[in-house]
Motif scaffolding. Structure first.
Motif, PDB file in Angstrom:
ATOM      1  N   MET A  94      -0.127  -7.701  11.807  1.00 44.62           N
ATOM      2  CA  MET A  94       1.188  -8.250  12.191  1.00 44.62           C
ATOM      3  C   MET A  94       1.156  -8.795  13.617  1.00 44.62           C
ATOM      4  O   MET A  94       1.699  -9.837  13.915  1.00 44.62           O
ATOM      5  N   CYS A 124      -0.679 -11.968  13.660  1.00 41.39           N
ATOM      6  CA  CYS A 124       0.139 -13.062  13.147  1.00 41.39           C
ATOM      7  C   CYS A 124       1.114 -13.522  14.209  1.00 41.39           C
ATOM      8  O   CYS A 124       1.320 -14.719  14.416  1.00 41.39           O
ATOM      9  N   TYR A 153       1.342 -17.170  15.715  1.00 37.02           N
ATOM     10  CA  TYR A 153       2.569 -17.969  15.703  1.00 37.02           C
ATOM     11  C   TYR A 153       2.892 -18.442  17.122  1.00 37.02           C
ATOM     12  O   TYR A 153       3.279 -19.581  17.340  1.00 37.02           O
ATOM     13  N   ILE A 206       3.264 -22.269  18.264  1.00 36.44           N
ATOM     14  CA  ILE A 206       4.524 -22.775  18.802  1.00 36.44           C
ATOM     15  C   ILE A 206       4.314 -23.333  20.201  1.00 36.44           C
ATOM     16  O   ILE A 206       4.842 -24.384  20.554  1.00 36.44           O
ATOM     17  N   LEU A 254       2.794 -26.670  19.885  1.00 33.96           N
ATOM     18  CA  LEU A 254       3.714 -27.669  19.350  1.00 33.96           C
ATOM     19  C   LEU A 254       4.703 -28.129  20.409  1.00 33.96           C
ATOM     20  O   LEU A 254       5.073 -29.294  20.464  1.00 33.96           O
ATOM     21  N   LEU A 255       5.136 -27.196  21.220  1.00 30.21           N
ATOM     22  CA  LEU A 255       6.196 -27.527  22.154  1.00 30.21           C
ATOM     23  C   LEU A 255       5.693 -27.883  23.542  1.00 30.21           C
ATOM     24  O   LEU A 255       6.480 -28.150  24.430  1.00 30.21           O
ATOM     25  N   GLY A 261       5.566 -38.949  19.432  1.00 28.67           N
ATOM     26  CA  GLY A 261       6.630 -37.958  19.334  1.00 28.67           C
ATOM     27  C   GLY A 261       6.957 -37.368  20.693  1.00 28.67           C
ATOM     28  O   GLY A 261       7.086 -38.088  21.680  1.00 28.67           O
ATOM     29  N   ILE A 262       7.069 -36.047  20.731  1.00 29.84           N
ATOM     30  CA  ILE A 262       7.434 -35.422  21.999  1.00 29.84           C
ATOM     31  C   ILE A 262       6.316 -35.577  23.006  1.00 29.84           C
ATOM     32  O   ILE A 262       6.528 -35.477  24.203  1.00 29.84           O
ATOM     33  N   TYR A 263       5.111 -35.814  22.529  1.00 26.39           N
ATOM     34  CA  TYR A 263       3.994 -35.939  23.458  1.00 26.39           C
ATOM     35  C   TYR A 263       4.041 -37.271  24.200  1.00 26.39           C
ATOM     36  O   TYR A 263       3.362 -37.449  25.192  1.00 26.39           O
ATOM     37  N   ASN A 289       6.271 -38.252  25.934  1.00 27.34           N
ATOM     38  CA  ASN A 289       6.880 -38.052  27.243  1.00 27.34           C
ATOM     39  C   ASN A 289       5.871 -37.665  28.290  1.00 27.34           C
ATOM     40  O   ASN A 289       6.135 -37.759  29.474  1.00 27.34           O
ATOM     41  N   ILE A 320      17.498 -42.095  29.038  1.00 29.65           N
ATOM     42  CA  ILE A 320      17.365 -40.759  29.620  1.00 29.65           C
ATOM     43  C   ILE A 320      16.619 -40.791  30.937  1.00 29.65           C
ATOM     44  O   ILE A 320      16.650 -39.829  31.698  1.00 29.65           O
ATOM     45  N   HIS A 321      15.919 -41.895  31.216  1.00 28.83           N
ATOM     46  CA  HIS A 321      15.141 -41.934  32.446  1.00 28.83           C
ATOM     47  C   HIS A 321      15.958 -42.374  33.644  1.00 28.83           C
ATOM     48  O   HIS A 321      15.666 -41.994  34.774  1.00 28.83           O
ATOM     49  N   THR A 334      18.465 -36.244  24.218  1.00 33.31           N
ATOM     50  CA  THR A 334      18.529 -36.010  25.664  1.00 33.31           C
ATOM     51  C   THR A 334      17.173 -36.076  26.371  1.00 33.31           C
ATOM     52  O   THR A 334      17.111 -36.493  27.516  1.00 33.31           O
ATOM     53  N   TYR A 391      13.699 -36.236  24.379  1.00 33.05           N
ATOM     54  CA  TYR A 391      12.574 -36.790  23.617  1.00 33.05           C
ATOM     55  C   TYR A 391      13.051 -37.875  22.660  1.00 33.05           C
ATOM     56  O   TYR A 391      13.098 -37.675  21.448  1.00 33.05           O
ATOM     57  N   ASP A 417      11.648 -40.453  21.559  1.00 30.69           N
ATOM     58  CA  ASP A 417      10.653 -41.016  20.642  1.00 30.69           C
ATOM     59  C   ASP A 417      10.229 -40.039  19.553  1.00 30.69           C
ATOM     60  O   ASP A 417       9.395 -40.363  18.719  1.00 30.69           O
ATOM     61  N   ALA A 418      10.779 -38.839  19.594  1.00 31.27           N
ATOM     62  CA  ALA A 418      10.322 -37.815  18.651  1.00 31.27           C
ATOM     63  C   ALA A 418      11.164 -37.825  17.385  1.00 31.27           C
ATOM     64  O   ALA A 418      12.275 -38.368  17.353  1.00 31.27           O
ATOM     65  N   VAL A 438       9.244 -31.608  14.544  1.00 31.14           N
ATOM     66  CA  VAL A 438       8.564 -30.660  15.439  1.00 31.14           C
ATOM     67  C   VAL A 438       9.552 -29.626  15.969  1.00 31.14           C
ATOM     68  O   VAL A 438       9.201 -28.451  16.115  1.00 31.14           O
ATOM     69  N   ARG A 449      22.003 -34.151  34.713  1.00 33.78           N
ATOM     70  CA  ARG A 449      21.127 -35.274  35.054  1.00 33.78           C
ATOM     71  C   ARG A 449      21.283 -35.679  36.512  1.00 33.78           C
ATOM     72  O   ARG A 449      20.371 -36.212  37.124  1.00 33.78           O
ATOM     73  N   ARG A 505      16.395 -34.194  38.611  1.00 35.12           N
ATOM     74  CA  ARG A 505      16.162 -34.386  37.169  1.00 35.12           C
ATOM     75  C   ARG A 505      15.854 -33.059  36.490  1.00 35.12           C
ATOM     76  O   ARG A 505      14.828 -32.891  35.836  1.00 35.12           O
TER      77      ARG A 505
END
Lengths: 361, 359
Positions: free
Chosen positions: A1, A4, A8, A12, A15-16, A24-26, A28, A117-118, B109, B111, B113-114, B118, B252, B262
């Motif tokens: 356990m 595991c 996990y 995670i 992934l994050l 995707g999130i990458y 950024n 957002i930038h 807010t 990401y 492009d995601a 995920v 922001r 930021r």
């Protein structure tokens, strides 16, 4: 356990995290050494964007221009023009608005500044009397445009109307009052020197479109009423006065069709230079008359443009008039009072004698 | 049962679960529905909140602390189990909605492009790990995360408060009370999902003390009101209503100590903790309810928890991708369903229980 759970946690975390392919999130994630910070952005009709990119350890400062079908399109085109690294807009401090773009409307730009957002909300907006692209590309390679804009901003805040509003303040004024001032910079392009950006009055945005401009004295009165003006200079005859003050607007008649307001200016002044003997009382009276005349001209011009730069709509709302009738500003009555206090400590009855010899009895 | 929590921990669970959605939803929806005086609706929401609390407290005092047993006693074995099964399904569905909501928030807010995958899968995995474990761990996490969340939210509000234009919040007249009251009623359904935590009362050493509930409830409303005041005072009612997440827009613009800028990705990330706690709690409850329904209350909960997490993740992907459709689900339909379910089930149980003389 426990294994595991550890597995996990690792999955995670991966992934994050910001690592990995540029998807995707990458997407950024960018190594900091590849970031090329945009310090000032110019906006012209088209839309055409001009980016003043600051220098980093490895890359020099440069200016890029690109056009697109929309602002995001133009931003993508700008990105494509960088040979090294990626443009980074998160620290863009100033946006320079070209004349033609301002007269065509800034709705798309304001939408973009809010949605992207930038971009920062405290990015400050300036109006130029020429195209932004010309002002930003006129200087030599070592010309620091951002520093020039910063200097103009400081000069305006210290010695002029100080009407430097950021995006949030501009959008708020437009949504609440339908009008917003924008600092006007006059561009000079001397043949044998860098471009000069000189603060001179302000532009008037009405519903996102440039409706006109206010000359420096009127913009300074407006800045005083909005609590932004710095130390102003007024020349009366042979005397130059330094003035600091504030303005308040009170509602006298709460009416939806033709309300009445009282505009009070409280100004303290000091003599900066006097070539001739001065009489303080006369100087005070002259300054009072000048300020009242400027204020009267200001409210008349705002009425003609139907531009509520003084936030009178909010005053009306607080006074119980929720929805004034269209054109109320042009029909509004203004009683204008200026209270001037001349600082006596700088009075000189006569100019100093500078030719030696002392004074004989 | 050894896996028990205290009333304080239950209160912390509820507080953390509610804080993020409160701060996220209230400013934009109040600005949209009411306008510049929308901040009034937040203190007015105390009334329906107290009614919710009083109703549940009354019901549980009459029926004992175990919600599952109460449903069985009031509705009979068959309908009691049916109500419990529907509750479990609703918890899984709502967990899926929360997973999708956090994905939409992240994409809007930080990401852009995601895709949602995920975030949904990442949080579903994290919540699954928590739901497989003990309730104590989830409750302790809430105790630890509570001061962190409060600090982050208060920091943003404190750094913003000085720039608020109070003129944008006024005037307040008598005519504003009714729309604010109605908005408070609508928004009080934001509290509804947390009342599902009543299922945990069978696992607490005692109900939360009244003083604690009122104190933390007041703090929650206070922060919601402060967030609404700051958003309305900074952006005005029109901009606040048009913005998806005005609280994050506040963040922001925040500069900490004149040097750190930021910080909104950090604030958005902190809001994930709130979702983690609520999703974990919902999956934990749903899996344990499922085991009780199957008559295997003491069996290991790992498989049911994983199954619930998988179902929740699958549900998250069923929601529409288009923003307009998503807004209808997230702002109109789901909150109303949540309130109806959370009020309907105990309401029906109470009525039937009284009629049958079981209470």
């Amino acid at each position: 356990m426990r294994r595991c759970g550890l597995l996990y946690t690792i999955i995670i975390s991966m992934l994050l995290s910001g690592c990995g392919a540029q998807r995707g999130i990458y997407a950024n994630f960018r190594p900091i050494e590849q970031l090329r910070p945009v310090e000032t952005l110019g906006y012209d009709a088209g839309p055409e964007l001009t980016a003043a990119v600051g220098k980093t350890e490895d890359t020099p400062a440069l200016t890029l221009t690109a056009r697109g079908r929309s602002i995001p399109d133009a931003v993508d085109a700008l990105q494509a023009r960088t040979d090294r690294g990626a443009l980074f807009f998160a620290h863009a401090r100033f946006v320079l608005l070209g004349q033609r773009a301002a007269t065509q409307g800034l709705g798309a730009l304001l939408d973009y500044l809010e949605r992207d957002i930038h971009m920062r909300l405290d990015t400050e907006l300036f109006l130029l009397d020429c195209e932004a692209q010309r002002a930003m590309t006129a200087g030599e390679a070592d010309f620091d445009l951002t520093a020039a804009v910063e200097a103009a901003k400081r000069e305006s805040e210290a010695q002029a109307c100080g009407l430097v509003l950021d995006f949030r303040e501009t959008a708020l004024a437009l949504s609440e009052c339908g009008a917003a001032p924008v600092m006007l910079l006059r561009c000079r392009f001397p043949e044998d020197g860098p471009p000069e950006l000189l603060p001179d009055g302000c532009g008037v945005l009405r519903r996102g479109v440039l409706a006109g401009t206010l000359e420096r004295p009127l913009a300074e009165i407006l800045g005083m009423c909005l609590g932004r003006a710095g130390t102003l200079t007024r020349t009366l005859g042979s005397a130059a006065l330094l003035c600091r003050g504030s303005g308040t607007v009170e509602l006298e008649r709460a009416e939806a069709r033709a309300p009445a307001f009282r505009l009070r200016l409280e100004v303290s002044a000091a003599v900066d230079e006097a070539r001739d003997p001065i009489v303080p009382e006369e100087l005070e009276a002259a300054l009072k008359a000048r300020l009242e005349a400027d204020a009267a001209l200001l409210v008349a011009r705002l009425g003609e443009m139907d531009a509520d730069l003084l936030g009178l709509r909010q005053t009306l709302r607080l006074g119980g008039v929720a929805e004034p009738e269209p054109g109320w500003l042009g029909r509004a009555d203004f009683a204008i009072e200026a209270e001037v206090t001349l600082d006596r400590s700088f009075d000189l009855a006569q100019p100093l004698e500078l030719d030696g010899g002392g004074r004989d009895a | 049962m050894r896996d028990r929590i205290s009333g304080r921990q239950l209160t912390a669970l509820g507080f953390v679960a509610l804080l993020s959605p409160l701060v996220r939803r209230f400013p934009q929806q109040l600005a949209d529905r009411v306008g510049r005086t929308g901040w009034l609706a937040v203190p007015l929401a105390a009334a329906p909140l107290l009614l919710w609390l009083a109703g549940y407290r009354c019901l549980l005092r009459r029926g004992g602390g175990d919600w599952y047993a109460l449903l069985q006693r009031c509705l009979g074995p068959f309908f009691g189990r049916l109500a419990a099964a529907l509750s479990a399904l609703w918890m899984v569905f709502y967990a899926g909605f929360l997973l999708r909501a956090l994905a939409v928030r992240q994409m809007s807010t930080v990401y852009p492009d995601a895709g949602p995958g995920v975030f949904v899968l990442g949080m579903a995995l994290a919540a699954a790990v928590a739901a497989c474990g003990s309730l104590k761990a989830i409750a302790r996490s809430a105790m630890v995360l509570r001061p962190l969340l409060v600090t982050v939210m208060l920091l943003v509000l404190a750094l913003t408060l000085g720039n608020v234009d109070l003129g944008l919040l006024l005037p307040v007249t008598g005519r504003d009370l009714l729309p604010n009251g109605l908005a408070a009623l609508r928004l009080s359904n934001s509290f509804a999902a947390v009342f599902l935590l009543a299922f945990l009362l069978g696992r607490t050493d005692g109900p939360p003390a009244r003083r604690q509930l009122l104190g933390w409830g007041g703090a929650l409303l206070g922060m919601g009101a402060a967030a609404t005041v700051c958003c309305l005072g900074m952006f005005g009612p029109e901009l606040t209503a048009q913005t998806g997440y005005p609280f994050f827009l506040l963040a922001r613009d925040v500069t900490v100590l004149g040097s750190v800028e930021r910080v909104e990705p950090l604030v958005v990330a902190a809001s994930l903790f709130s979702d983690f706690i609520l999703v974990s709690a919902l999956l934990w409850m749903a899996s344990r309810l499922a085991l009780r329904l199957l008559g295997r209350a003491e069996a290991p909960a790992k498989r049911p928890a994983l199954l619930c997490a998988a179902l929740a993740a699958a549900t998250a992907f069923l929601f529409p991708g288009a923003l307009e459709d998503w807004r209808f689900w997230s702002e109109d339909l789901i909150p109303v369903l949540s309130a109806a379910f959370t009020a309907g089930v105990p309401g029906i149980a109470l009525a039937v229980g009284k009629l049958r003389g079981r209470l």
